[in-house]
Design an enzyme around this catalytic site. Structure first.
Site, PDB file in Angstrom:
ATOM      1  N   ASN A 129       0.810  -1.005  -0.043  1.00  0.00           N
ATOM      2  CA  ASN A 129      -0.040  -0.032   0.081  1.00  0.00           C
ATOM      3  C   ASN A 129       0.968   1.263  -0.048  1.00  0.00           C
ATOM      4  OD1 ASN A 129      -1.937   2.087   0.855  1.00  0.00           O
ATOM      5  ND2 ASN A 129      -3.443   0.407   1.460  1.00  0.00           N
ATOM      6  N   ASP A 185      -1.900   1.419   5.827  1.00  0.00           N
ATOM      7  CA  ASP A 185      -2.342   1.974   4.618  1.00  0.00           C
ATOM      8  C   ASP A 185      -1.157   2.838   3.947  1.00  0.00           C
ATOM      9  OD1 ASP A 185      -4.203   3.730   2.615  1.00  0.00           O
ATOM     10  OD2 ASP A 185      -5.850   2.528   3.545  1.00  0.00           O
ATOM     11  N   SER A 186      -1.317   4.194   3.759  1.00  0.00           N
ATOM     12  CA  SER A 186      -0.522   4.795   3.050  1.00  0.00           C
ATOM     13  C   SER A 186       0.554   5.590   3.990  1.00  0.00           C
ATOM     14  CB  SER A 186      -0.829   6.047   2.076  1.00  0.00           C
ATOM     15  OG  SER A 186      -1.736   5.565   1.003  1.00  0.00           O
TER      16      SER A 186
END
Length: 263
Positions: A129, A185-186
């Site tokens: 990700n 996530d990011s």
């Protein structure tokens, strides 16, 4: 104010400014969302899934140009996030797609902004990700969502990584993994080289030292904290996407962020 620059279709996700001032975009082709007693969540590829691709968006005109749909080992499935280096190229993750009884193995690719070159640099990865670079540009970081792990590779040349041997599944070295049910996530890198990973379920930002010696969690008021970037005159402001509530928020940060290439 809020302005619509372009409508790309599919599933636009991670974005970054390139050397020509355009916005480069990871388009995952579209998610299918399902709703049950626990709420609404992305589950698998949409019925009208239009294929993964990398797109260039002209911020002045809104024109959308498709740069890549394939890499060295086949079609892109679900491009997710990207980061530019100082050599007119960018690394991007392909998280893949989920179907009722199948789950793609993910990968990381390197491509040139002019559409002339793309290659796969990491495979396989489990839902890769967030992606970022160290302040000196010599280390690539990638966060895997489902395992909650952060990996690193030394960069030997643009698009060329040093690979560790077995038991590394893809040649990366493990920087940190988190316990409990947390998903990555990011990410963004701060000016001190710490990797700040947006964290799901245990909503917030996990701040990880580059050698993994320190792992801290900064809570946010949304269990689906999906992205972070730094801005403001001194890069001391963090902007975060809180996706469960559909909010973009800002907050003062503990140290300046790392200025990205081409911003």
């Amino acid at each position: 104010t809020k302005t619509v620059v372009a409508k790309t279709g599919g599933g636009p996700n991670g974005a970054a400014l390139g050397p020509d001032g355009a916005c480069y975009l990871c388009n995952n082709g579209g998610f299918r969302f399902i709703e049950d007693e626990h709420g609404l969540r992305p589950f698998q590829q949409a019925e009208d899934y239009s294929g993964g691709r990398i797109e260039r968006v002209d911020l002045a005109t809104g024109a959308v140009t498709e740069l890549y749909r394939d890499s060295t080992n086949g079609p892109l499935k679900g491009p997710n996030d990207l980061v530019f280096d100082a050599h007119d190229g960018f690394y991007f993750t392909d998280l893949g797609k989920v179907r009722p009884r199948e789950w793609d193995r993910g990968a990381v690719h390197y491509a040139k902004a002019d559409g002339s070159f793309i290659t796969e640099v990491v495979f396989p990865a489990i839902t890769p990700n967030g992606v970022g670079l160290s302040p000196d540009g010599k280390t690539l970081y990638v966060a895997e969502t489902e395992p909650g792990r952060l990996w690193a590779w030394d960069i030997l040349a643009p698009g060329v990584l040093r690979k560790d041997g077995y038991p590394s599944p893809h040649g990366g070295r493990l920087v940190a993994g988190v316990g409990g049910y947390q998903r990555f996530d990011s990410l963004a890198v701060d000016g001190g080289g710490n990797i700040c990973v947006a964290t799901l379920v245990n909503g917030g930002v996990t701040v990880i030292a580059p050698d993994g010696s320190s792992v801290r969690h900064i809570p946010m008021p949304d269990r689906m904290t999906t992205n972070i970037c730094f801005g403001g005159p001194d890069l001391r402001t963090a902007f975060l996407t809180l996706s469960l509530g559909g909010r973009l928020v800002s907050t003062p940060w503990e140290r300046p962020g790392l200025r990205l290439n081409w911003t």
